[in-house]
Design a protein around this motif. Structure first.
Motif, PDB file in Angstrom:
ATOM      1  N   GLY A 245       0.804  -1.220   0.000  1.00 55.87           N
ATOM      2  CA  GLY A 245       0.000   0.000   0.000  1.00 55.87           C
ATOM      3  C   GLY A 245       0.833   1.264   0.000  1.00 55.87           C
ATOM      4  O   GLY A 245       1.958   1.292   0.507  1.00 55.87           O
ATOM      5  N   ARG A 246       0.258   2.327  -0.585  1.00 57.67           N
ATOM      6  CA  ARG A 246       0.978   3.605  -0.682  1.00 57.67           C
ATOM      7  C   ARG A 246       1.182   4.228   0.699  1.00 57.67           C
ATOM      8  O   ARG A 246       2.242   4.739   1.022  1.00 57.67           O
ATOM      9  CB  ARG A 246       0.212   4.602  -1.549  1.00 57.67           C
ATOM     10  CG  ARG A 246      -0.456   4.094  -2.803  1.00 57.67           C
ATOM     11  CD  ARG A 246       0.353   3.211  -3.662  1.00 57.67           C
ATOM     12  NE  ARG A 246      -0.305   2.976  -4.963  1.00 57.67           N
ATOM     13  CZ  ARG A 246       0.082   2.021  -5.782  1.00 57.67           C
ATOM     14  NH1 ARG A 246       1.080   1.210  -5.450  1.00 57.67           N
ATOM     15  NH2 ARG A 246      -0.514   1.865  -6.949  1.00 57.67           N
ATOM     16  N   ARG A 247       0.117   4.200   1.507  1.00 56.48           N
ATOM     17  CA  ARG A 247       0.145   4.866   2.807  1.00 56.48           C
ATOM     18  C   ARG A 247       1.223   4.292   3.720  1.00 56.48           C
ATOM     19  O   ARG A 247       2.029   5.040   4.294  1.00 56.48           O
ATOM     20  CB  ARG A 247      -1.224   4.733   3.479  1.00 56.48           C
ATOM     21  CG  ARG A 247      -1.293   5.330   4.874  1.00 56.48           C
ATOM     22  CD  ARG A 247      -2.678   5.099   5.483  1.00 56.48           C
ATOM     23  NE  ARG A 247      -2.759   5.658   6.822  1.00 56.48           N
ATOM     24  CZ  ARG A 247      -2.367   5.004   7.921  1.00 56.48           C
ATOM     25  NH1 ARG A 247      -1.883   3.777   7.821  1.00 56.48           N
ATOM     26  NH2 ARG A 247      -2.469   5.585   9.114  1.00 56.48           N
ATOM     27  N   LEU A 248       1.250   2.985   3.876  1.00 53.90           N
ATOM     28  CA  LEU A 248       2.198   2.348   4.794  1.00 53.90           C
ATOM     29  C   LEU A 248       3.637   2.632   4.384  1.00 53.90           C
ATOM     30  O   LEU A 248       4.476   2.998   5.214  1.00 53.90           O
ATOM     31  CB  LEU A 248       1.950   0.833   4.842  1.00 53.90           C
ATOM     32  CG  LEU A 248       2.963   0.035   5.677  1.00 53.90           C
ATOM     33  CD1 LEU A 248       2.921   0.468   7.124  1.00 53.90           C
ATOM     34  CD2 LEU A 248       2.684  -1.466   5.558  1.00 53.90           C
TER      35      LEU A 248
ATOM     36  N   VAL B 211      -3.991  10.952   9.833  1.00 49.09           N
ATOM     37  CA  VAL B 211      -4.693  11.758   8.827  1.00 49.09           C
ATOM     38  C   VAL B 211      -4.457  11.303   7.391  1.00 49.09           C
ATOM     39  O   VAL B 211      -5.238  11.648   6.493  1.00 49.09           O
ATOM     40  CB  VAL B 211      -4.283  13.250   8.938  1.00 49.09           C
ATOM     41  CG1 VAL B 211      -4.579  13.778  10.333  1.00 49.09           C
ATOM     42  CG2 VAL B 211      -2.815  13.479   8.574  1.00 49.09           C
ATOM     43  N   LEU B 212      -3.409  10.518   7.140  1.00 41.46           N
ATOM     44  CA  LEU B 212      -3.087  10.140   5.766  1.00 41.46           C
ATOM     45  C   LEU B 212      -3.916   8.937   5.337  1.00 41.46           C
ATOM     46  O   LEU B 212      -3.857   7.879   5.975  1.00 41.46           O
ATOM     47  CB  LEU B 212      -1.599   9.817   5.643  1.00 41.46           C
ATOM     48  CG  LEU B 212      -1.015   9.802   4.228  1.00 41.46           C
ATOM     49  CD1 LEU B 212      -1.004  11.218   3.649  1.00 41.46           C
ATOM     50  CD2 LEU B 212       0.407   9.239   4.243  1.00 41.46           C
ATOM     51  N   PRO B 213      -4.701   9.062   4.273  1.00 42.76           N
ATOM     52  CA  PRO B 213      -5.536   7.938   3.830  1.00 42.76           C
ATOM     53  C   PRO B 213      -4.762   6.993   2.902  1.00 42.76           C
ATOM     54  O   PRO B 213      -3.743   7.362   2.323  1.00 42.76           O
ATOM     55  CB  PRO B 213      -6.658   8.628   3.064  1.00 42.76           C
ATOM     56  CG  PRO B 213      -5.991   9.832   2.444  1.00 42.76           C
ATOM     57  CD  PRO B 213      -4.955  10.287   3.463  1.00 42.76           C
ATOM     58  N   GLU B 214      -5.292   5.794   2.767  1.00 45.98           N
ATOM     59  CA  GLU B 214      -4.774   4.867   1.776  1.00 45.98           C
ATOM     60  C   GLU B 214      -5.414   5.213   0.427  1.00 45.98           C
ATOM     61  O   GLU B 214      -6.425   5.913   0.355  1.00 45.98           O
ATOM     62  CB  GLU B 214      -5.097   3.429   2.179  1.00 45.98           C
ATOM     63  CG  GLU B 214      -4.601   2.349   1.217  1.00 45.98           C
ATOM     64  CD  GLU B 214      -3.111   2.426   0.965  1.00 45.98           C
ATOM     65  OE1 GLU B 214      -2.706   3.137   0.011  1.00 45.98           O
ATOM     66  OE2 GLU B 214      -2.359   1.778   1.705  1.00 45.98           O
ATOM     67  N   SER B 215      -4.817   4.729  -0.631  1.00 48.13           N
ATOM     68  CA  SER B 215      -5.392   4.910  -1.956  1.00 48.13           C
ATOM     69  C   SER B 215      -6.562   3.953  -2.142  1.00 48.13           C
ATOM     70  O   SER B 215      -6.389   2.729  -2.060  1.00 48.13           O
ATOM     71  CB  SER B 215      -4.335   4.648  -3.033  1.00 48.13           C
ATOM     72  OG  SER B 215      -4.934   4.507  -4.302  1.00 48.13           O
TER      73      SER B 215
END
Length: 527
Positions: A149-152, A256-260
């Protein structure tokens, strides 16, 4: 239901996306800090070998700044050369070490570890290893993001960049310093790739180009700020801490940062994707009808023909057929040249003979109009924009070759013109590359192009190092390589307001076949 249709219903660039881009821009400011810090932390001050001084002076003086600046010969290496002439034998090493002027820098990696004379090349090699870290990071963190995942991976990259950035400030020797900087370089690629992808995957096609350039503006802001920070902090270890510690302030990204949502769907996590899309719609003041969400398909649910078409191509297809091969090789070269000259000029700013801090600030400032001009010229022509900006960058470097060293202001002005051209060219090539490569090879083509770009970054410090032996050589390289790229760019097809290729066959028949569908939006291809 196509994901872009769902995204349009959510609000393709509403309040939710604008907040997301604020979170994406903040790390880009820190990226510029780390990318440009070595201009100050690795600067070389005027110096003298202690062995060339009278022992009485050597024992009584603690600050040699005035002595060095008043000396007719500020290069400690000349003492060894004169000794060679007198003794007709191998020049003795500087036994008692070197002393450095503290007029501009109180401490740098060069002054602390004596990276001068025969050791001067280590400074450039260290910069090249750092750039090599960017290449390695693009391979590692790009693959990890596709899997986890992008977020992690973005959060992991920011965390590692911060921790290892702080660790650099406590490096006990040059070898450890280079190793830690290599890790920092690799994490920078992790941030660049995943921040950009996360932003574009949440943005509607019509706004992706504008949103992408917004993050470039953030990098330019960091480029300017590092000049002011370095002006206030003249000790390299304290400066390294000052640019690294702010990374801890981004800890709140965990919440606050969401996953795609697009990535979640591609990895068969539909429920999580729907939850995020509903949250985005709420923030944007939209309501998603259940019928739209019911039309969402995960990767496993997509039609077999679509998936089969995407999975049947490899990087080898970029060079398998004649036209595809020609266009790919030209684009690879243009990416290589852009990064080579961009960092060649950026890292060589200390050699221009003007105020380093002011010049660094203006070098960052010139990125703003360079990227803005691209927004206005790209709709008319990709090919001539690419060729023209490369030509501006190359010609400016060649004109520098004709300017005497006693006119640093003229040299600096030409260097800024070159920086303007290369920065604009860099912005163009992202869009142009995405439009030339067919849909089935677009991501692969951009990935391979990025690898060639990082090779240019590795070579840039080494080419700058040649200036110590041949001052004209770097300028000739930085001047002629973009000019060759400008000529090669004219051999590429024009993609402005043209239908884009979906398959390799479309590329081979580009000039003879009219595709029936309308051209895709420019900004869609930028993503």
């Amino acid at each position: 239901m196509n994901f872009d249709q769902i995204l349009a219903a959510v609000g393709g660039f509403g309040k939710y996306q604008k907040i997301l881009y604020i979170w994406i821009c903040l790390p880009n400011v820190l990226l510029a800090f780390h990318m440009m810090a070595s201009i100050f932390t690795g600067a070389t001050s005027p110096h003298l070998c202690l062995d060339s001084l009278d022992p009485a002076v050597r024992n009584e003086t603690s600050d040699y700044t005035a002595l060095i600046l008043n000396s007719s010969n500020q290069d400690s290496c000349s003492w060894s050369e004169s000794s060679l002439q007198r003794n007709n034998s191998a020049p003795p090493r500087c036994v008692h070490g070197w002393v450095y002027s503290k007029e501009t820098f109180h401490s740098t990696t060069v002054t602390e570890w004596d990276l001068v004379c025969e050791n001067a090349r280590l400074n450039s090699i260290g910069s090249s290893i750092y750039m090599f870290g960017l290449l390695v990071g693009s391979l590692i963190f790009g693959a990890l993001a596709d899997k986890y995942g992008r977020r992690l991976i973005l959060l992991l990259s920011i965390a590692l960049q911060t921790v290892f950035g702080v660790a650099v400030a406590f490096a006990p020797n040059f070898i450890v310093y280079v190793m830690l900087r290599f890790v920092v370089g690799s994490t920078i690629s992790g941030v660049i790739i995943n921040a950009f992808v996360l932003g574009t995957e949440w943005t509607c096609t019509k706004r992706r180009m504008l949103a992408g350039i917004t993050t470039d503006y953030a990098f330019g802001l960091g480029y300017m700020l590092i000049a002011g920070i370095a002006y206030l902090i003249r000790d390299w270890r304290k400066l390294q801490l000052a640019i690294s510690i702010p990374g801890f302030l981004l800890t709140f990204y965990i919440w606050v940062l969401p996953e795609s949502a697009r990535w979640l769907l591609a990895n068969n996590r539909k429920d999580e994707a729907i939850e995020l899309l509903q949250k985005a719609a709420l923030v944007n003041g939209r309501v998603l009808p259940p019928s739209l969400l019911a039309g969402l398909c995960t990767k496993e649910e997509q039609c077999e023909t679509e998936c089969g078409d995407k999975s049947s191509h490899t990087a080898l297809d970029l060079v398998r057929t004649p036209k595809m091969r020609k266009q790919s090789l030209i684009l690879f070269y243009i990416w290589f040249v852009n990064v080579l000259v961009y960092y060649g000029l950026s890292l060589g700013v200390s050699r221009l003979g003007t105020d380093l801090y002011l010049t660094q600030f203006v070098f960052g400032l010139v990125e703003i109009p360079a990227r803005t001009v691209v927004l206005f010229v790209l709709p008319y022509s990709r090919r001539f924009s690419q060729s023209g900006f490369l030509a501006v960058g190359g010609l400016a470097c060649l004109f520098m070759f004709a300017v005497p060293e006693d006119q640093p202001s003229v040299l600096t002005g030409l260097a800024m013109v070159g920086k303007f051209g290369i920065t604009a060219s860099f912005a163009v090539v992202y869009v142009y590359t995405a439009e030339i490569f067919p849909t089935v090879l677009r991501q692969t083509g951009i990935g391979v192009s990025s690898m060639f770009a990082r090779m240019g970054g590795v070579l840039a410090p080494i080419i700058n190092m040649i200036q110590n032996h041949s001052p004209a050589t770097p300028l000739v390289i930085f001047g002629t390589t973009p000019l060759l790229g400008a000529v090669l760019a004219l051999m590429l097809p024009e993609t402005a307001n043209k239908p884009l290729p979906d398959t390799v066959k479309d590329v081979e028949n580009w000039e003879t076949t009219e595709k029936p569908k309308e051209s895709e939006d420019l900004s869609q291809t930028h993503g």
